[in-house]
Motif scaffolding. Structure first.
Motif, PDB file in Angstrom:
ATOM      1  N   TYR A  27     -49.103  19.756  46.211  1.00 46.66           N
ATOM      2  CA  TYR A  27     -48.953  20.092  44.632  1.00 46.66           C
ATOM      3  C   TYR A  27     -48.882  21.289  44.219  1.00 46.66           C
ATOM      4  CZ  TYR A  27     -49.492  14.975  44.863  1.00 46.66           C
ATOM      5  OH  TYR A  27     -49.472  13.592  45.394  1.00 46.66           O
ATOM      6  N   PHE A  28     -48.389  21.789  43.100  1.00 40.84           N
ATOM      7  CA  PHE A  28     -48.362  23.108  42.752  1.00 40.84           C
ATOM      8  C   PHE A  28     -48.533  23.091  41.232  1.00 40.84           C
ATOM      9  CE2 PHE A  28     -45.936  22.964  46.420  1.00 40.84           C
ATOM     10  CZ  PHE A  28     -46.481  24.044  47.212  1.00 40.84           C
ATOM     11  N   LEU A  29     -49.157  24.175  40.626  1.00 46.12           N
ATOM     12  CA  LEU A  29     -49.402  24.244  39.188  1.00 46.12           C
ATOM     13  C   LEU A  29     -48.030  24.695  38.590  1.00 46.12           C
ATOM     14  CD1 LEU A  29     -52.546  26.535  39.448  1.00 46.12           C
ATOM     15  CD2 LEU A  29     -52.481  24.392  38.187  1.00 46.12           C
ATOM     16  N   GLU A  30     -47.039  25.357  39.100  1.00 46.76           N
ATOM     17  CA  GLU A  30     -46.073  25.925  38.333  1.00 46.76           C
ATOM     18  C   GLU A  30     -44.657  25.522  39.385  1.00 46.76           C
ATOM     19  OE1 GLU A  30     -46.585  30.054  38.286  1.00 46.76           O
ATOM     20  OE2 GLU A  30     -48.195  29.843  36.606  1.00 46.76           O
ATOM     21  N   GLU A  58     -53.154  18.069  36.909  1.00 45.81           N
ATOM     22  CA  GLU A  58     -53.545  19.136  37.025  1.00 45.81           C
ATOM     23  C   GLU A  58     -52.548  20.041  37.602  1.00 45.81           C
ATOM     24  OE1 GLU A  58     -57.221  21.988  38.524  1.00 45.81           O
ATOM     25  OE2 GLU A  58     -57.509  19.929  38.657  1.00 45.81           O
ATOM     26  N   PHE A  59     -52.001  19.447  38.882  1.00 51.10           N
ATOM     27  CA  PHE A  59     -50.861  20.076  39.716  1.00 51.10           C
ATOM     28  C   PHE A  59     -49.692  19.192  39.587  1.00 51.10           C
ATOM     29  CE2 PHE A  59     -54.660  22.046  41.297  1.00 51.10           C
ATOM     30  CZ  PHE A  59     -54.582  23.232  41.808  1.00 51.10           C
ATOM     31  N   PRO A  60     -48.930  19.378  38.569  1.00 52.67           N
ATOM     32  CA  PRO A  60     -48.012  18.586  38.230  1.00 52.67           C
ATOM     33  C   PRO A  60     -46.411  18.798  39.240  1.00 52.67           C
ATOM     34  CG  PRO A  60     -47.605  20.218  36.512  1.00 52.67           C
ATOM     35  CD  PRO A  60     -48.818  20.454  37.396  1.00 52.67           C
ATOM     36  N   PHE A  61     -46.393  19.796  39.817  1.00 55.30           N
ATOM     37  CA  PHE A  61     -45.197  20.019  40.912  1.00 55.30           C
ATOM     38  C   PHE A  61     -45.172  19.358  42.283  1.00 55.30           C
ATOM     39  CE2 PHE A  61     -44.983  22.704  37.017  1.00 55.30           C
ATOM     40  CZ  PHE A  61     -43.646  22.240  36.402  1.00 55.30           C
ATOM     41  N   GLN A  62     -45.054  18.180  42.449  1.00 58.24           N
ATOM     42  CA  GLN A  62     -45.221  17.554  43.724  1.00 58.24           C
ATOM     43  C   GLN A  62     -44.216  17.938  44.658  1.00 58.24           C
ATOM     44  OE1 GLN A  62     -44.163  13.282  44.122  1.00 58.24           O
ATOM     45  NE2 GLN A  62     -46.259  12.987  44.780  1.00 58.24           N
ATOM     46  N   ALA A  90     -49.587  30.072  48.329  1.00 58.53           N
ATOM     47  CA  ALA A  90     -48.565  29.673  47.337  1.00 58.53           C
ATOM     48  C   ALA A  90     -49.391  29.215  45.748  1.00 58.53           C
ATOM     49  CB  ALA A  90     -47.372  28.678  47.628  1.00 58.53           C
ATOM     50  N   GLY A  91     -50.597  29.089  45.781  1.00 60.33           N
ATOM     51  CA  GLY A  91     -51.437  28.599  44.817  1.00 60.33           C
ATOM     52  C   GLY A  91     -51.125  27.079  44.453  1.00 60.33           C
ATOM     53  N   GLY A  92     -51.121  26.415  45.721  1.00 55.66           N
ATOM     54  CA  GLY A  92     -50.847  24.898  45.568  1.00 55.66           C
ATOM     55  C   GLY A  92     -52.055  24.150  46.057  1.00 55.66           C
ATOM     56  N   ASN A  93     -52.072  22.914  46.118  1.00 53.87           N
ATOM     57  CA  ASN A  93     -53.088  21.999  46.551  1.00 53.87           C
ATOM     58  C   ASN A  93     -52.723  21.289  47.693  1.00 53.87           C
ATOM     59  OD1 ASN A  93     -55.401  20.627  46.845  1.00 53.87           O
ATOM     60  ND2 ASN A  93     -54.894  19.363  45.127  1.00 53.87           N
ATOM     61  N   TYR A  94     -52.969  21.230  48.902  1.00 54.08           N
ATOM     62  CA  TYR A  94     -52.534  20.327  49.988  1.00 54.08           C
ATOM     63  C   TYR A  94     -53.343  19.235  50.065  1.00 54.08           C
ATOM     64  CZ  TYR A  94     -51.614  18.375  54.433  1.00 54.08           C
ATOM     65  OH  TYR A  94     -51.163  17.585  55.645  1.00 54.08           O
ATOM     66  N   ASP A  95     -52.780  17.604  49.940  1.00 56.64           N
ATOM     67  CA  ASP A  95     -53.497  16.828  49.756  1.00 56.64           C
ATOM     68  C   ASP A  95     -53.275  15.728  50.806  1.00 56.64           C
ATOM     69  OD1 ASP A  95     -54.910  14.988  47.751  1.00 56.64           O
ATOM     70  OD2 ASP A  95     -53.066  13.692  47.538  1.00 56.64           O
ATOM     71  N   GLY A  96     -52.936  16.041  52.010  1.00 54.37           N
ATOM     72  CA  GLY A  96     -53.016  15.302  53.147  1.00 54.37           C
ATOM     73  C   GLY A  96     -51.761  14.778  53.681  1.00 54.37           C
ATOM     74  N   TRP A  97     -51.559  13.961  54.838  1.00 51.94           N
ATOM     75  CA  TRP A  97     -50.372  13.534  55.693  1.00 51.94           C
ATOM     76  C   TRP A  97     -50.722  11.968  55.773  1.00 51.94           C
ATOM     77  CZ3 TRP A  97     -51.476  11.422  60.522  1.00 51.94           C
ATOM     78  CH2 TRP A  97     -52.527  11.985  61.307  1.00 51.94           C
TER      79      TRP A  97
END
Length: 105
Positions: A27-30, A58-62, A90-97
């Motif tokens: 997920y990404f902020l932008e 909060e991180f809308p760009f999946q 890249a300023g993102g959030n890794y949420d798993g696999w």
């Protein structure tokens, strides 16, 4: 987190050595950050499964990406460590696999 998923697969009699498709959620902020991440993604190894813009997140760009490999702990840990580094850069959030269970015969 990797160990928990691998242990859950083992508990379900998974044959960890059989290659299979593995999906990763990022997920990404932008939107630009997501596009930059995609541009730098190794397209020989990963493929883009889905892109979505989530409302009220909060991180809308999946971004969901996948690759094919085994899910042995050392292998998946190496892959997710590299993805996590690139996601953070890249300023993102890794949420798993996740992976399908492939049972032993």
């Amino acid at each position: 987190m990797n160990r928990e998923v691998v242990e859950q697969l083992k508990a379900n009699n998974d044959n960890l050595q059989i290659p299979r498709e593995i999906n990763h959620w990022i997920y990404f902020l932008e939107k630009k950050s997501r596009e930059d991440f995609k541009r730098n993604l190794n397209s020989n190894f990963y493929r883009i499964v889905e892109e979505e813009t989530l409302q009220e997140s909060e991180f809308p760009f999946q971004l969901i990406i996948s690759h094919t490999s085994t899910v042995e702990f050392e292998t998946i840990n190496h892959i997710t460590t590299e993805l996590l580094k690139k996601t953070i850069e890249a300023g993102g959030n890794y949420d798993g696999w996740e992976s399908l269970i492939i049972e032993r015969k």
